[in-house]
Design a protein around this motif. Structure first.
Motif, PDB file in Angstrom:
ATOM      1  N   GLY A  58       4.604 -52.108  52.127  1.00  0.00           N
ATOM      2  CA  GLY A  58       6.002 -51.837  52.107  1.00  0.00           C
ATOM      3  C   GLY A  58       6.482 -50.573  51.550  1.00  0.00           C
ATOM      4  O   GLY A  58       6.055 -50.109  50.451  1.00  0.00           O
ATOM      5  N   GLY A  59       7.434 -49.965  52.304  1.00  0.00           N
ATOM      6  CA  GLY A  59       7.613 -48.743  51.900  1.00  0.00           C
ATOM      7  C   GLY A  59       8.482 -48.783  50.550  1.00  0.00           C
ATOM      8  O   GLY A  59       8.415 -47.454  49.893  1.00  0.00           O
ATOM      9  N   THR A  60       8.849 -49.722  49.916  1.00  0.00           N
ATOM     10  CA  THR A  60       9.813 -49.541  48.732  1.00  0.00           C
ATOM     11  C   THR A  60       9.146 -49.731  47.624  1.00  0.00           C
ATOM     12  O   THR A  60       9.401 -49.912  46.414  1.00  0.00           O
ATOM     13  CB  THR A  60      10.690 -50.963  48.827  1.00  0.00           C
ATOM     14  OG1 THR A  60      10.138 -51.939  48.810  1.00  0.00           O
ATOM     15  CG2 THR A  60      11.814 -50.660  49.944  1.00  0.00           C
ATOM     16  N   THR A  68       7.423 -56.715  45.138  1.00  0.00           N
ATOM     17  CA  THR A  68       8.668 -56.337  45.324  1.00  0.00           C
ATOM     18  C   THR A  68       8.986 -54.987  44.636  1.00  0.00           C
ATOM     19  O   THR A  68       8.019 -54.596  43.847  1.00  0.00           O
ATOM     20  CB  THR A  68       9.493 -57.275  44.420  1.00  0.00           C
ATOM     21  OG1 THR A  68       9.504 -57.165  43.083  1.00  0.00           O
ATOM     22  CG2 THR A  68       9.393 -58.628  44.744  1.00  0.00           C
ATOM     23  N   LYS A  69       9.897 -54.357  44.875  1.00  0.00           N
ATOM     24  CA  LYS A  69       9.983 -52.887  44.475  1.00  0.00           C
ATOM     25  C   LYS A  69      10.475 -52.791  42.800  1.00  0.00           C
ATOM     26  O   LYS A  69      10.439 -51.795  42.300  1.00  0.00           O
ATOM     27  CB  LYS A  69      11.463 -52.349  45.179  1.00  0.00           C
ATOM     28  CG  LYS A  69      12.772 -53.202  44.826  1.00  0.00           C
ATOM     29  CD  LYS A  69      13.874 -52.440  45.579  1.00  0.00           C
ATOM     30  CE  LYS A  69      15.125 -53.323  45.164  1.00  0.00           C
ATOM     31  NZ  LYS A  69      16.071 -52.532  46.085  1.00  0.00           N
ATOM     32  N   ILE A  92      -1.517 -60.176  48.984  1.00  0.00           N
ATOM     33  CA  ILE A  92      -0.371 -59.996  47.999  1.00  0.00           C
ATOM     34  C   ILE A  92       0.688 -59.206  48.563  1.00  0.00           C
ATOM     35  O   ILE A  92       1.802 -59.266  48.102  1.00  0.00           O
ATOM     36  CB  ILE A  92      -0.672 -59.041  46.766  1.00  0.00           C
ATOM     37  CG1 ILE A  92      -1.047 -57.667  47.167  1.00  0.00           C
ATOM     38  CG2 ILE A  92      -1.683 -59.529  46.191  1.00  0.00           C
ATOM     39  CD1 ILE A  92      -1.306 -56.622  45.861  1.00  0.00           C
ATOM     40  N   LYS A  93       0.657 -59.003  49.817  1.00  0.00           N
ATOM     41  CA  LYS A  93       1.924 -58.085  50.610  1.00  0.00           C
ATOM     42  C   LYS A  93       3.084 -58.801  50.444  1.00  0.00           C
ATOM     43  O   LYS A  93       4.088 -58.311  50.669  1.00  0.00           O
ATOM     44  CB  LYS A  93       1.485 -57.503  52.079  1.00  0.00           C
ATOM     45  CG  LYS A  93       1.054 -58.594  52.955  1.00  0.00           C
ATOM     46  CD  LYS A  93       0.530 -57.977  54.181  1.00  0.00           C
ATOM     47  CE  LYS A  93       0.400 -59.035  55.379  1.00  0.00           C
ATOM     48  NZ  LYS A  93      -0.488 -58.354  56.650  1.00  0.00           N
ATOM     49  N   GLU A  94       3.187 -60.216  50.664  1.00  0.00           N
ATOM     50  CA  GLU A  94       4.396 -61.022  51.022  1.00  0.00           C
ATOM     51  C   GLU A  94       5.107 -61.292  49.468  1.00  0.00           C
ATOM     52  O   GLU A  94       6.063 -61.731  49.583  1.00  0.00           O
ATOM     53  CB  GLU A  94       3.928 -62.232  51.660  1.00  0.00           C
ATOM     54  CG  GLU A  94       3.537 -62.118  53.112  1.00  0.00           C
ATOM     55  CD  GLU A  94       4.285 -61.380  53.940  1.00  0.00           C
ATOM     56  OE1 GLU A  94       5.565 -61.436  53.865  1.00  0.00           O
ATOM     57  OE2 GLU A  94       3.819 -60.672  54.880  1.00  0.00           O
ATOM     58  N   ILE A 115       0.604 -53.928  38.484  1.00  0.00           N
ATOM     59  CA  ILE A 115      -0.769 -54.452  38.988  1.00  0.00           C
ATOM     60  C   ILE A 115      -1.692 -53.572  39.425  1.00  0.00           C
ATOM     61  O   ILE A 115      -1.273 -52.515  40.049  1.00  0.00           O
ATOM     62  CB  ILE A 115      -0.565 -55.121  40.355  1.00  0.00           C
ATOM     63  CG1 ILE A 115       0.821 -56.256  40.196  1.00  0.00           C
ATOM     64  CG2 ILE A 115      -1.447 -55.858  41.000  1.00  0.00           C
ATOM     65  CD1 ILE A 115       1.382 -57.021  41.166  1.00  0.00           C
ATOM     66  N   VAL A 116      -2.784 -53.806  38.588  1.00  0.00           N
ATOM     67  CA  VAL A 116      -3.931 -52.381  38.581  1.00  0.00           C
ATOM     68  C   VAL A 116      -4.896 -53.030  39.679  1.00  0.00           C
ATOM     69  O   VAL A 116      -5.460 -54.111  39.752  1.00  0.00           O
ATOM     70  CB  VAL A 116      -4.626 -52.266  37.260  1.00  0.00           C
ATOM     71  CG1 VAL A 116      -5.738 -51.236  37.415  1.00  0.00           C
ATOM     72  CG2 VAL A 116      -3.698 -51.971  36.233  1.00  0.00           C
ATOM     73  N   LEU A 117      -5.123 -52.273  40.846  1.00  0.00           N
ATOM     74  CA  LEU A 117      -6.047 -52.591  41.789  1.00  0.00           C
ATOM     75  C   LEU A 117      -7.403 -51.838  41.179  1.00  0.00           C
ATOM     76  O   LEU A 117      -7.680 -50.859  41.743  1.00  0.00           O
ATOM     77  CB  LEU A 117      -5.712 -52.123  43.501  1.00  0.00           C
ATOM     78  CG  LEU A 117      -4.143 -52.596  43.674  1.00  0.00           C
ATOM     79  CD1 LEU A 117      -3.991 -52.129  45.018  1.00  0.00           C
ATOM     80  CD2 LEU A 117      -4.093 -54.153  43.545  1.00  0.00           C
ATOM     81  N   ALA A 118      -8.304 -52.697  40.791  1.00  0.00           N
ATOM     82  CA  ALA A 118      -9.480 -52.120  40.447  1.00  0.00           C
ATOM     83  C   ALA A 118     -10.673 -52.419  41.214  1.00  0.00           C
ATOM     84  O   ALA A 118     -11.640 -53.153  40.672  1.00  0.00           O
ATOM     85  CB  ALA A 118      -9.515 -52.378  38.901  1.00  0.00           C
TER      86      ALA A 118
END
Length: 266
Positions: free
Chosen positions: A107-109, A85-86, A80-82, A64-67
């Motif tokens: 999330g840290g993973t 996944t890792k 998208i945080k929920e 996923i590119v955050l542009a």
């Protein structure tokens, strides 16, 4: 799951999308953008399918590119945080947004590739700086990152602590080069060269000089000296550039760029 999804399709996202299409195929790439007009334009230009929201990208894609611009990251993270996944990889291209910023929000993973491409990607001559989070990436994932950033130019890998300096070297600097081209063209238009020919003369010269540095591997100072004949026109011009602070202006511009990049993460 699609290979790659882009959230944002602006001046930087769009050339990356075109590169990804070339590298992975149209069926492996999807995108979204806040502007319906922009989404329709890119679909018409490329034939690429889009989705209307960030959640759909996060649910459908491995990479996923955050542009989007840094000020919009928080909104994207909230969307998208929920879902992330890792198993997925986030590729962030915003100045000042650190790997820890992304991990903290998602999330840290989560695994994060931080990058700084530049707008010459539009003509497949981009230059990107890339760094990876301290996570495990398999060879296939590394290959995908390689193919993406090679699809619209070149890239080099850096430690993250150098990424703000990378912004200065390649992210913002095309603007300085365009200013140089404009100023030099203006200076010869003053002496009668038609403007269209002036831009071509100067732009091709900049392109050729850059190619000399890349292909000969010679120090730029040595290449400069080869142009400066004793008592000639070039050394007279170089002396004037030194008198009016050409190098110092570039260094000061880099200082201002670096300070701004640092401040963006606060």
């Amino acid at each position: 799951m699609a290979m790659m999804g882009f959230i944002g399709a602006g001046n930087m996202g769009y050339p990356m999308i075109r590169g990804a299409m070339k590298a992975f195929g149209t069926e492996q790439v999807i995108f979204t953008d806040v502007s319906l007009e922009r989404r329709e334009f890119i679909k018409q230009e490329t034939g690429l399918n889009y989705v209307s929201d960030n959640v759909s990208i996060a649910a459908a894609c491995k990479f996923i590119v955050l542009a989007v611009k840094p000020q919009f990251y928080e909104d994207v993270f909230n969307d998208i945080k929920e879902i992330i996944t890792k198993e997925q990889v986030i590729i962030s291209i915003a100045a000042g947004v650190t790997i820890d910023n992304v991990k903290s929000a998602l999330g840290g993973t989560v695994r994060v590739v931080r990058a700084m491409p530049n707008t010459p990607a539009m003509v497949t001559e981009g230059m990107s700086g890339v760094c990876f989070s301290q996570d495990i990436y398999n060879e296939e994932e590394k290959e995908v990152v390689d193919r993406l950033f090679s699809s619209f130019g070149q890239y080099q890998i850096f430690d993250e602590k150098l990424m703000n300096a990378v912004v200065c070297a390649n992210g913002s600097s095309p603007a300085y080069v365009y200013m140089f081209i404009e100023a030099l063209a203006d200076s010869v238009v003053k002496y009668g060269i038609p403007r269209d020919k002036a831009y071509t003369l100067v732009a091709q010269t900049v392109l050729g000089a850059a190619k000399m540095v890349l292909e000969t591997k010679e120090h730029p100072g040595k290449l400069k000296d080869q142009v400066c004949s004793p008592g000639g026109t070039t050394i007279a011009a170089v002396a004037a550039l030194e008198e009016y602070g050409f190098r110092n202006a570039i260094i000061k511009a880099t200082d201002a760029c670096y300070e701004r990049a640092v401040s963006l993460k606060k």
